[in-house]
Design an enzyme around this catalytic site. Structure first.
Site, mmCIF file in Angstrom:
data_model
loop_
_atom_site.group_PDB
_atom_site.id
_atom_site.type_symbol
_atom_site.label_atom_id
_atom_site.label_comp_id
_atom_site.label_asym_id
_atom_site.label_seq_id
_atom_site.Cartn_x
_atom_site.Cartn_y
_atom_site.Cartn_z
ATOM 1 N N TYR A 98 -24.684 10.057 -61.179
ATOM 2 C CA TYR A 98 -25.053 9.079 -60.156
ATOM 3 C C TYR A 98 -26.416 9.482 -59.579
ATOM 4 O O TYR A 98 -27.037 10.441 -60.043
ATOM 5 C CB TYR A 98 -23.929 8.946 -59.117
ATOM 6 C CG TYR A 98 -22.666 8.416 -59.763
ATOM 7 C CD1 TYR A 98 -22.656 7.165 -60.382
ATOM 8 C CD2 TYR A 98 -21.504 9.180 -59.818
ATOM 9 C CE1 TYR A 98 -21.523 6.680 -61.023
ATOM 10 C CE2 TYR A 98 -20.359 8.702 -60.459
ATOM 11 C CZ TYR A 98 -20.379 7.455 -61.061
ATOM 12 O OH TYR A 98 -19.260 6.984 -61.719
ATOM 13 N N LEU B 89 -8.518 19.370 -65.037
ATOM 14 C CA LEU B 89 -7.313 19.778 -65.757
ATOM 15 C C LEU B 89 -6.621 20.988 -65.134
ATOM 16 O O LEU B 89 -6.258 21.929 -65.831
ATOM 17 C CB LEU B 89 -7.619 20.001 -67.239
ATOM 18 C CG LEU B 89 -7.747 18.706 -68.053
ATOM 19 C CD1 LEU B 89 -8.055 18.992 -69.503
ATOM 20 C CD2 LEU B 89 -6.473 17.853 -67.952
ATOM 21 N N CYS C 247 -12.094 7.061 -57.352
ATOM 22 C CA CYS C 247 -12.301 5.644 -57.059
ATOM 23 C C CYS C 247 -11.035 4.859 -57.355
ATOM 24 O O CYS C 247 -10.422 5.041 -58.413
ATOM 25 C CB CYS C 247 -13.402 5.075 -57.956
ATOM 26 S SG CYS C 247 -15.032 5.582 -57.464
HETATM 27 C C1 FNR Z 1 -12.408 10.187 -60.871
HETATM 28 N N1 FNR Z 1 -13.353 11.171 -60.573
HETATM 29 C C2 FNR Z 1 -14.221 10.975 -59.535
HETATM 30 N N2 FNR Z 1 -15.078 11.975 -59.160
HETATM 31 C C3 FNR Z 1 -15.826 11.852 -58.057
HETATM 32 O O1 FNR Z 1 -16.579 12.781 -57.739
HETATM 33 N N3 FNR Z 1 -15.790 10.705 -57.305
HETATM 34 C C4 FNR Z 1 -14.981 9.662 -57.622
HETATM 35 O O2 FNR Z 1 -14.898 8.676 -56.890
HETATM 36 C C5 FNR Z 1 -14.217 9.767 -58.816
HETATM 37 N N4 FNR Z 1 -13.444 8.729 -59.243
HETATM 38 C C6 FNR Z 1 -12.469 8.942 -60.200
HETATM 39 C C7 FNR Z 1 -11.506 7.962 -60.459
HETATM 40 C C8 FNR Z 1 -10.471 8.216 -61.351
HETATM 41 C C9 FNR Z 1 -9.408 7.167 -61.573
HETATM 42 C C10 FNR Z 1 -10.402 9.464 -62.015
HETATM 43 C C11 FNR Z 1 -9.281 9.785 -62.978
HETATM 44 C C12 FNR Z 1 -11.380 10.411 -61.803
HETATM 45 C C13 FNR Z 1 -13.241 12.510 -61.193
HETATM 46 C C14 FNR Z 1 -12.143 13.329 -60.486
HETATM 47 O O3 FNR Z 1 -12.453 13.572 -59.126
HETATM 48 C C15 FNR Z 1 -11.942 14.691 -61.186
HETATM 49 O O4 FNR Z 1 -13.110 15.450 -61.049
HETATM 50 C C16 FNR Z 1 -11.594 14.535 -62.663
HETATM 51 O O5 FNR Z 1 -10.597 13.545 -62.847
HETATM 52 C C17 FNR Z 1 -11.134 15.856 -63.286
HETATM 53 O O6 FNR Z 1 -10.000 16.344 -62.623
HETATM 54 P P1 FNR Z 1 -8.497 16.128 -63.223
HETATM 55 O O7 FNR Z 1 -8.209 14.659 -63.241
HETATM 56 O O8 FNR Z 1 -8.490 16.727 -64.600
HETATM 57 O O9 FNR Z 1 -7.611 16.876 -62.249
#
Ligand code: FNR
Length: 353
Positions: free
Chosen positions: A181, A300, A25
């Site tokens: 959600y 991660l 998002c």
């Molecule tokens: C997210 N994440 C997320 N997940 C999802 O399913 N829909 C979304 O819109 C969002 N929005 C979102 C915004 C921001 C700013 C972050 C940092 C994270 C979760 C994201 O897709 C992911 O699953 C996690 O951040 C873990 O992965 P990383 O960041 O460790 O690579």
């Protein structure tokens, strides 16, 4: 030969490599419409050699937004606005994907960079809906318990949103059934206390997920890949767990889902999550083996060698990068260099190869 940079074909869509931008998002939409921020944010990651971009949670109805800044796809005007974005992403041989979402009891809340809580009346709070009238935490308002008519409307909203998404040029659709959600709230016995046909048993708690999937599959063409993001566990005793996820994945497969995007958590505010590099990869690996489905690993994953290992050891079929892609939009081009891969560069950047 790098497996991370090998192509993957799902239905009629060829992903040029196994690297994807995880949906994130941006809280920067106005009335659900994308703006310049989205164009630059997604466009730069498409230019940078990524195989797939899954656009952030995009609400299927205004009340399904987390915040006033969420993207939406509940009108045909919004459909038209996304066309510029999908054309540009596609022109760089990157697949534009979209995540369709309804925030349930976590709707009507602040933006991601603010303290996480429900909006106040003065801030324009709207009524929220969930399987049961249980607030997410003491920072959130209690939702209304949904009637069967409310549930029917959700299915129609997802169906219409997916049709608009395909018309807008998205080539892969992901249904957001994770992170506490709406649909996850139905799946988990900790947030679903209903005693009707949507509650109590595993089959009943999965009913909405399957109804949405069936409705979406019935309107998108056979050639369009369909992904589902699951929270593979609530990380809480007595909650939704990985065995439930494997069972649901098998049912989703029968409904025409091609891939499970394996995330976790988000439904129980007090859950203790053992966050560490690649901590959710075992879920992707288990679902891949036991449900015999394609999977995405996320969480991660930051290093080229780590991503290469996940794909080459067959633990998942695609790696999704979230925060690392925010820090380093050109991650794919850098990873190609590290892994000695002759990756496709935009002509304008060829001298940097
Ligand atoms: C997210 N994440 C997320 N997940 C999802 O399913 N829909 C979304 O819109 C969002 N929005 C979102 C915004 C921001 C700013 C972050 C940092 C994270 C979760 C994201 O897709 C992911 O699953 C996690 O951040 C873990 O992965 P990383 O960041 O460790 O690579």
């Amino acid at each position: 030969m790098s497996k991370l940079f090998s192509p993957l074909k799902i239905r009629n869509v060829v992903f040029k490599n196994r690297i994807a931008v995880s949906p994130m998002c941006q809280y920067s939409a106005v009335d659900g419409f994308p703006g310049e921020w989205h164009f630059v944010h997604y466009g730069s990651r498409a230019v940078a050699g990524t195989g797939l971009i899954i656009q952030e949670a995009t609400a299927v109805s205004p009340e399904g937004r987390i915040s006033y800044g969420d993207l939406g796809i509940w009108t045909d005007d919004q459909l038209v606005a996304y066309k510029k974005l999908t054309n540009y992403i596609s022109s760089h041989n990157c697949i534009p994907g979209i995540q369709l979402a309804h925030a349930g009891r976590k709707a009507s809340a602040t933006k991601g960079w603010e303290e996480a809580r429900s909006l106040s009346k003065e801030e324009g709070a709207w009524k929220t809906y969930a399987p049961s009238a249980i607030a997410f935490s003491d920072k959130y308002s209690a939702p209304d318990e949904m009637s069967e008519d409310d549930i029917k409307k959700i299915v129609v909203d997802f169906k219409q949103a997916s049709l608009r998404a395909v018309l807008a040029g998205y080539k892969t659709i992901e249904l957001h059934f994770a992170h506490g959600y709406l649909v996850h709230e139905f799946l988990s016995p900790l947030s679903n206390l209903r005693i009707d046909k949507y509650g109590v048993s595993f089959e009943n708690r999965c009913r909405l997920a399957l109804e949405i999937t069936r409705a979406v599959r019935s309107v998108i063409a056979d050639v369009v890949p369909l992904f589902v993001r699951l929270s593979c566990t609530d990380w809480v005793e007595g909650g939704w767990n990985i065995n439930d996820s494997v069972r649901l994945a098998k049912l989703l497969k029968e409904e025409g889902v091609d891939l499970i995007d394996c995330s976790s958590g988000g439904n129980i505010s007090s859950a203790k999550i053992p966050i560490a590099p690649g901590y959710q990869v075992p879920f992707a690996s288990q679902i891949k083996k036991e449900a015999e489905m394609l999977t995405c690993a996320v969480g991660l994953i930051t290093k080229a060698a780590q991503a290469e290992e996940i794909i080459s050891e067959n633990k998942a079929d695609i790696v999704l990068l979230g925060r690392e892609m925010l820090r380093n939009p050109y991650w794919s081009l850098n990873a190609a260099k590290e892994l000695n891969v002759d990756a496709e560069y935009p002509l304008q950047y060829l001298r940097a190869k």
